[in-house]
Structures are given as structure tokens and as C-alpha cells.
Design a protein around this motif. Structure first.
Motif, short mmCIF file in Angstrom:
data_model
loop_
_atom_site.label_atom_id
_atom_site.label_comp_id
_atom_site.label_asym_id
_atom_site.label_seq_id
_atom_site.Cartn_x
_atom_site.Cartn_y
_atom_site.Cartn_z
N UNK A 17 0.82 -1.20 0.00
CA UNK A 17 0.00 0.00 0.00
C UNK A 17 0.86 1.26 0.00
N UNK A 18 0.25 2.37 -0.38
CA UNK A 18 0.94 3.66 -0.34
C UNK A 18 1.38 3.97 1.08
N UNK A 19 0.52 3.69 2.05
CA UNK A 19 0.88 3.97 3.44
C UNK A 19 2.08 3.15 3.89
N UNK A 20 2.19 1.89 3.39
CA UNK A 20 3.35 1.07 3.73
C UNK A 20 4.63 1.71 3.20
N UNK A 68 10.95 3.15 8.08
CA UNK A 68 11.29 1.77 7.73
C UNK A 68 10.33 0.78 8.37
N UNK A 69 9.03 0.94 8.11
CA UNK A 69 8.01 0.20 8.83
C UNK A 69 7.53 -1.09 8.16
#
Length: 229
Positions: A198-201, A209-210
Motif C-alpha cells: 500500500x501507499x501507506x506502507x 522503515x516500517x
């Protein structure tokens, strides 16, 4: 058969079981204090490798009274003492010993757990990263101990009847845990399991760096073949 009033039963339980659990807790806390000393010593010994390769990080850190961590290169080992006391199901192997059959209270144990994380998980604050339980040390009221865990941790330290925990035993356990972690490598996940992001990722990965990482991300940890019983 003796007959007790409810008050007498309460007092009897307090005298026998509750006092015994306090003894177990003290032994476990003393063991954890010794473990901290051992970890500091091991870290100091391993830091000699910095003379060979200064890129390799060896570091000991006390997080709290009941949690410490040891970083060895790309791995972080977390040692966590649980504050509760545990008994075992009657199907557990310790119940087959005369040592426990002769005194049920010998089966009550404190527990120190050992977890393995990637060092980068803490360095980059990747809060979604996965860690794995690789071993747990059990100590009873007489300071007898055994270890359940992966590979060496699962079969080298299981003489509950005869062995008493001490610094030498703790150092051997720590060294076995380190060896296991160093040989437990980071595998890439299957391509199809990460092909959609996803974009949020991505934004989170850029900022902090999530994107979740673990040594066996996308694989069953049991594929390592050795399971904690």
C-alpha cells in the motif's frame, strides 16, 4: 481425614503454597540478577572481535528490572523474566520424575524467556517486525532448572532432577542462544506474499522503515524443524 474450616484452609494455603511461590520468585529474581552479570561478561568477551572487524556491534543494555537485551552483530536477544509463577500440566515430562512426584511444589517454577529479534528492528524502530521465542528457563524453589527451546537449548539443559542453576549454567545457556541466533538466517519471503504494497506502507517505510520484517517472514517458523515443546 482431617477436616478444615474455610479459614484454616486459607491459612494453610497461604503458609504452604503462597510462601513457596515467594521462594520461587526470589530464586528466579536472583537468577535473573546473575544472568545480567553473565550477559555483561559475555558482551565484554565478544567485544574483542571489534579488533578484527569494527563494523560488528556487540552491546548489552538493561531495559528494566525484568528485561535486558544483548545485541550480537545483526541479532538482538531479549531476556525477559516473567513475574508470575507457573505449574505444569500433568502430561508434562517433569511429572514422570520421582523428584516432582515426591513433592508437588517442586513443579512450580519461575520463567525467564529468550526472544530473538533483528537488531535493525530496534535501530530503525520497526514496530511491526517479528521476534521469536527461542527458549525459556524454568527455576523452582530449590533452584533446580531446565530449559525448553530450539535445538541445543531444547536438549542440553533438561536434567531438572539433578541440576541447580548457577553462573556457569547461565553462561552455557547464553552461548547456546547466541549460536542458535547466528545460525538462524534471514530468509526472503515468497514473491507473491509481498507483491502488493500500500501507499501507506511505502510512506511509512520511507519515514520510519516500517515494512514488517522477520527472520522467517512469509514462512512458518516451524520450518526450522525444531519446535519448542
Amino acid at each position: 481425614m482431617e477436616s478444615y474450616t474455610p479459614k484454616e484452609l486459607i491459612l494453610k494455603s497461604l503458609q504452604e503454597k503462597s510462601s513457596m511461590k515467594q521462594d520461587v520468585f526470589k530464586n528466579t529474581l536472583d537468577t535473573f540478577a546473575s544472568l545480567k552479570t553473565v550477559l555483561k561478561e559475555v558482551a565484554s568477551e565478544l567485544k574483542e572481535f571489534n579488533k578484527v572487524d569494527k563494523r560488528i556491534t556487540i552491546d548489552y543494555k538493561e531495559i528494566s528490572e525484568y528485561q535486558v537485551q544483548l545485541r550480537v552483530a545483526g541479532d538482538t536477544l531479549i531476556f525477559y523474566m516473567h513475574t508470575n509463577i507457573f505449574d505444569f500440566d500433568k502430561s508434562h515430562r517433569i511429572w514422570k520424575t520421582s523428584y516432582v512426584k515426591d513433592d508437588h511444589y517442586r513443579s512450580f517454577c519461575g520463567m525467564i524467556q529468550i526472544f530473538n529479534f533483528l537488531a535493525d528492528s530496534f535501530k530503525y524502530n520497526r514496530v511491526n517486525d517479528l521476534g521469536y521465542l527461542i527458549g525459556r528457563i524454568f527455576i523452582n524453589k530449590e533452584s533446580h532448572y531446565f530449559v525448553e527451546g530450539k535445538r541445543q537449548l531444547g536438549f542440553l539443559y533438561n536434567d531438572f532432577v539433578n541440576t541447580v542453576i548457577d553462573k556457569a549454567a547461565l553462561k552455557a545457556i547464553v552461548e547456546s542462544a547466541i549460536l542458535y541466533c547466528l545460525n538462524f538466517d534471514l530468509y526472503t519471503p515468497p514473491f507473491d506474499s509481498v507483491k502488493e504494497v500500500s501507499v501507506s506502507d511505502i510512506q511509512a517505510a520511507e519515514n520510519n522503515m516500517q515494512i514488517s520484517t522477520g527472520k522467517r517472514l512469509g514462512f512458518r517458523f516451524q520450518a526450522d524443524s525444531d519446535q519448542i515443546e
